[in-house]
Every structure is written in structure tokens, then in C-alpha cells.
Motif scaffolding. Sequence first.
Motif, PDB file in Angstrom:
ATOM      1  N   HIS A 103     -36.714 -23.845  31.839  1.00 44.80           N
ATOM      2  CA  HIS A 103     -36.421 -22.856  31.659  1.00 44.80           C
ATOM      3  C   HIS A 103     -35.761 -22.656  30.310  1.00 44.80           C
ATOM      4  O   HIS A 103     -35.756 -23.180  29.292  1.00 44.80           O
ATOM      5  N   ARG A 138     -36.812 -12.909  27.016  1.00 41.12           N
ATOM      6  CA  ARG A 138     -35.613 -13.447  26.770  1.00 41.12           C
ATOM      7  C   ARG A 138     -35.748 -14.881  25.807  1.00 41.12           C
ATOM      8  O   ARG A 138     -35.132 -16.003  25.370  1.00 41.12           O
ATOM      9  N   THR A 174     -31.611 -18.728  31.268  1.00 41.07           N
ATOM     10  CA  THR A 174     -31.679 -17.560  31.238  1.00 41.07           C
ATOM     11  C   THR A 174     -32.743 -17.125  31.938  1.00 41.07           C
ATOM     12  O   THR A 174     -32.816 -15.927  31.933  1.00 41.07           O
ATOM     13  N   SER A 175     -33.351 -18.096  32.219  1.00 38.78           N
ATOM     14  CA  SER A 175     -34.392 -18.791  33.406  1.00 38.78           C
ATOM     15  C   SER A 175     -35.112 -19.318  33.627  1.00 38.78           C
ATOM     16  O   SER A 175     -34.776 -20.481  32.745  1.00 38.78           O
ATOM     17  N   ALA A 176     -35.773 -20.121  34.349  1.00 36.93           N
ATOM     18  CA  ALA A 176     -36.116 -20.574  34.944  1.00 36.93           C
ATOM     19  C   ALA A 176     -37.597 -20.247  35.646  1.00 36.93           C
ATOM     20  O   ALA A 176     -37.269 -19.624  36.304  1.00 36.93           O
ATOM     21  N   VAL A 221     -32.977 -27.916  38.474  1.00 33.77           N
ATOM     22  CA  VAL A 221     -32.780 -26.361  37.744  1.00 33.77           C
ATOM     23  C   VAL A 221     -31.323 -25.975  37.045  1.00 33.77           C
ATOM     24  O   VAL A 221     -30.480 -27.028  37.719  1.00 33.77           O
ATOM     25  N   PHE A 222     -30.937 -26.028  35.934  1.00 33.72           N
ATOM     26  CA  PHE A 222     -30.171 -25.677  35.484  1.00 33.72           C
ATOM     27  C   PHE A 222     -30.009 -24.103  35.683  1.00 33.72           C
ATOM     28  O   PHE A 222     -30.167 -23.131  34.699  1.00 33.72           O
ATOM     29  N   THR A 223     -28.733 -23.975  36.486  1.00 30.34           N
ATOM     30  CA  THR A 223     -28.701 -22.092  36.638  1.00 30.34           C
ATOM     31  C   THR A 223     -28.326 -20.975  35.668  1.00 30.34           C
ATOM     32  O   THR A 223     -28.087 -20.441  35.576  1.00 30.34           O
ATOM     33  N   MET A 239     -21.566 -25.032  43.147  1.00 29.13           N
ATOM     34  CA  MET A 239     -22.350 -24.655  41.946  1.00 29.13           C
ATOM     35  C   MET A 239     -23.082 -22.661  41.850  1.00 29.13           C
ATOM     36  O   MET A 239     -23.179 -22.125  42.282  1.00 29.13           O
ATOM     37  N   PRO A 240     -22.731 -22.611  40.408  1.00 29.15           N
ATOM     38  CA  PRO A 240     -23.835 -20.860  40.336  1.00 29.15           C
ATOM     39  C   PRO A 240     -25.070 -20.265  40.306  1.00 29.15           C
ATOM     40  O   PRO A 240     -25.656 -21.672  40.555  1.00 29.15           O
ATOM     41  N   GLU A 241     -25.275 -19.713  41.163  1.00 34.09           N
ATOM     42  CA  GLU A 241     -26.656 -19.431  41.227  1.00 34.09           C
ATOM     43  C   GLU A 241     -27.446 -19.061  40.589  1.00 34.09           C
ATOM     44  O   GLU A 241     -26.346 -17.971  39.819  1.00 34.09           O
ATOM     45  N   PHE A 242     -28.450 -18.910  40.553  1.00 40.90           N
ATOM     46  CA  PHE A 242     -29.313 -17.488  39.251  1.00 40.90           C
ATOM     47  C   PHE A 242     -28.876 -16.174  40.427  1.00 40.90           C
ATOM     48  O   PHE A 242     -28.976 -16.624  41.090  1.00 40.90           O
ATOM     49  N   VAL A 243     -29.515 -15.102  39.250  1.00 44.18           N
ATOM     50  CA  VAL A 243     -28.821 -13.952  39.360  1.00 44.18           C
ATOM     51  C   VAL A 243     -30.006 -12.967  40.326  1.00 44.18           C
ATOM     52  O   VAL A 243     -29.410 -12.318  40.657  1.00 44.18           O
ATOM     53  N   SER A 244     -30.918 -13.676  40.152  1.00 43.95           N
ATOM     54  CA  SER A 244     -32.409 -12.942  40.857  1.00 43.95           C
ATOM     55  C   SER A 244     -33.866 -13.539  40.517  1.00 43.95           C
ATOM     56  O   SER A 244     -34.037 -14.702  39.657  1.00 43.95           O
ATOM     57  N   GLY A 287     -31.660 -15.669  35.204  1.00 45.37           N
ATOM     58  CA  GLY A 287     -30.545 -16.092  35.009  1.00 45.37           C
ATOM     59  C   GLY A 287     -29.791 -14.894  34.492  1.00 45.37           C
ATOM     60  O   GLY A 287     -30.002 -13.525  34.060  1.00 45.37           O
ATOM     61  N   ASN A 290     -23.524 -32.195  38.857  1.00 43.48           N
ATOM     62  CA  ASN A 290     -22.723 -30.901  38.921  1.00 43.48           C
ATOM     63  C   ASN A 290     -23.265 -29.864  37.930  1.00 43.48           C
ATOM     64  O   ASN A 290     -23.380 -29.050  37.961  1.00 43.48           O
ATOM     65  N   ASP A 291     -24.294 -30.560  37.340  1.00 36.13           N
ATOM     66  CA  ASP A 291     -24.923 -29.720  35.915  1.00 36.13           C
ATOM     67  C   ASP A 291     -26.291 -29.179  36.156  1.00 36.13           C
ATOM     68  O   ASP A 291     -26.303 -27.547  35.902  1.00 36.13           O
ATOM     69  N   TRP A 292     -27.064 -29.498  37.375  1.00 30.06           N
ATOM     70  CA  TRP A 292     -27.717 -28.606  38.100  1.00 30.06           C
ATOM     71  C   TRP A 292     -28.273 -28.828  39.526  1.00 30.06           C
ATOM     72  O   TRP A 292     -27.427 -29.752  40.239  1.00 30.06           O
ATOM     73  N   GLN A 293     -29.242 -28.800  39.849  1.00 29.38           N
ATOM     74  CA  GLN A 293     -29.292 -28.239  41.138  1.00 29.38           C
ATOM     75  C   GLN A 293     -30.781 -28.693  41.830  1.00 29.38           C
ATOM     76  O   GLN A 293     -31.480 -28.418  40.677  1.00 29.38           O
ATOM     77  N   ALA A 343     -39.359 -13.406  32.291  1.00 28.55           N
ATOM     78  CA  ALA A 343     -38.312 -14.871  31.405  1.00 28.55           C
ATOM     79  C   ALA A 343     -38.712 -14.987  29.875  1.00 28.55           C
ATOM     80  O   ALA A 343     -37.975 -14.956  29.122  1.00 28.55           O
TER      81      ALA A 343
END
Lengths: 169, 169
Positions: free
Chosen positions: A79, B21, A119-121, A114-116, B1-6, A148, A103-106, B18
Motif C-alpha cells: 500500500h 502517489r 492511496t493504492s494497493a 487491504v486498507f481501502t 466499509m469503503p471500497e477502493f476508487v478504481s 484509493g 473494521n479497519d481492513w478487509q 501507484a
Amino acid sequence: MPEFVSAESDPSEGLKAAFRRHASGVAVITLLTAEGDPVGFTATSVTSLGSNPPLVSFNVARGSSTWPHLLQAKHVAIHTLGATNLALAQRMAADHTQRFVPNDWQRGPHELPVFTSATSALICKVREIHNVENNAVIIVDVEQTLLGAEDDALLYHQRHYLKPGESLN
Amino acid sequence: MPEFVSAESDPSEGLKAAFRRHASGVAVITLLTAEGDPVGFTATSVTSLGSNPPLVSFNVARGSSTWPHLLQAKHVAIHTLGATNLALAQRMAADHTQRFVPNDWQRGPHELPVFTSATSALICKVREIHNVENNAVIIVDVEQTLLGAEDDALLYHQRHYLKPGESLN
């Protein structure tokens, strides 16, 4: 012609003195234990190793809590972090039993944590591990990238996290 | 829970997206050709690989002008750069025949070309070279450190050189 200001002949002290003058981008690397539990750490050594094919390298201490899990991991998520990820960067560098808060990761590709909010994963496959003394260089192939929200890049310099400043060109 | 943007499924494009960033510190690496002439390049991949023993890693494209010289080099000088080194960083990333200007560099340990305007120069012995596709990871032992004047660290981010900004902690 000017001279250097001073010389540090002790090589360990010299390395530390030089890297206090060097800044780094901050990343968080996650993976799974053999039991499928999330583990990971904050890294300032993530660097691109070419884009065709897309490769990334990072360094890890072989005494770290994550090291035994890296040895058996097939995939990792790298990330890139933004300024809003300050608390995440700090938590992933602190007590390794407190790094994953519910609830901080999925679960992402390959069930990787992953952490949404990053800025990227980069979803990566472990390719090579080179042991060097008490450390290792890990080389991974990038399979897929999740992006992200845009944010200022998070930097680490002189034991502080910071934002990028004034552009010089 | 939020998702990645794309998601970017093309891995090469994803890596580029990536790393746009991610920010990096800027270094200049110098060495000698077999004939004793100075060569070198600007690198954003320099990272510490442990301080005891003191080790540094960096990445290089095997198609670069410096690559054939790195293969025969026993030593390199790794310079950390400050904001006042902007022109040096730009010149060492441009036309490789124009990188060494008379009176801008001098001979240091092992006759290595050194820039006394840098914030530091790590005098290093080449230890391992790992070829990975069109690139290589170089691992060096730090022998000695020469320290220049204090300066803001020089960063590279989104194709610009910049200074560190606001501290976040």
C-alpha cells in the motif's frame, strides 16, 4: 574546491548520519500467515524495479515479527500511503499484536488484508528473496493495482512523518 | 466499509499509477569506468538495508549507460542530496556524456568521483548484484561516510523535485 564538512569513519554511525539526511516515501505491506491471519508492517524501502514487467523491491529485517510469515507467503499487498494514513503508518510500525483493528481492513485479492484508505494497493506475487546478513531484499511481481482516493504522499524523514513541500522545478 | 476508487488491471499501468502517489528521496551514485573515468546517475531507489553491518541497496536498469561500468566496479559513492543539489540531480539524470563538469567533482576514497556539495557521500564496496528481468538490485557495504553541509532533503514526486513540507507528528 570545497571539502566535505566531516568524515564518520565508523561505518554504522556513518550510514545512520547519511540516512538522517535522506527522506523516504511510506508504504504498508500486508500478507497472510499460514493460518490465514493478517500480518504486516510499515516500510520505507519500497521502490519500483521497472515497469515492464512491473516489479517492486523492498527490504525487511529478518528479526522482524513478519519475517517468518514472509518466508511462506505467495502474495503480498503493498500500500502506498497518503497524509491521511498517518495513524495507519504509526500503528503498523508499533506493537505487532495491535496492528489490525476490526473494521479497519478487509479481504482483497488472494484474501490479502487491504486498507481501502491507502492511496493504492499493489497486489503482488513474491518472486525472489535474497538474504543479506540480518536483512533481506524481497522482489515481487505486480499483478494488479487498486487505487484509493488522491492524497498528499506520506513521507518519513528525521523520525517524523511529513507531507511534500514546495516544488523546486 | 469503503471500497477502493478504481482498479487498474494492466499491471504495468497499475505500477505507474501507484508510484505516482509515492515520493522518494534523491541520491546520486558515482563510480569509475575500467579506464578510471567518472560515471554516475541519479537514483530514487537508494534505501538502507540495515546498519549493523551497514548495507545499502539500490536498483538500476540494465539498459542504462552506467550498467556495464557497474558490472566491473568494486566501489561506488552514494550521495544523499539536498535542495541546493537540484541542478546536480537534474544533470546526473540527463545526457550521460554531460554529467561531469570540470571543477564540480573531485577524487575521493578509491579515486571515486565525489560531489562535496552533497549532504553526504557513502563510500561503498559492491557486494551483490541480482539481475531481475531488465533491471538489477545492487547491494553494497558502507565503508566510510563523508558529511557535507546540512540542507533540506531533496525529494522526487510526480515528476518534480521538491522539499519536505509540514511535519505531521
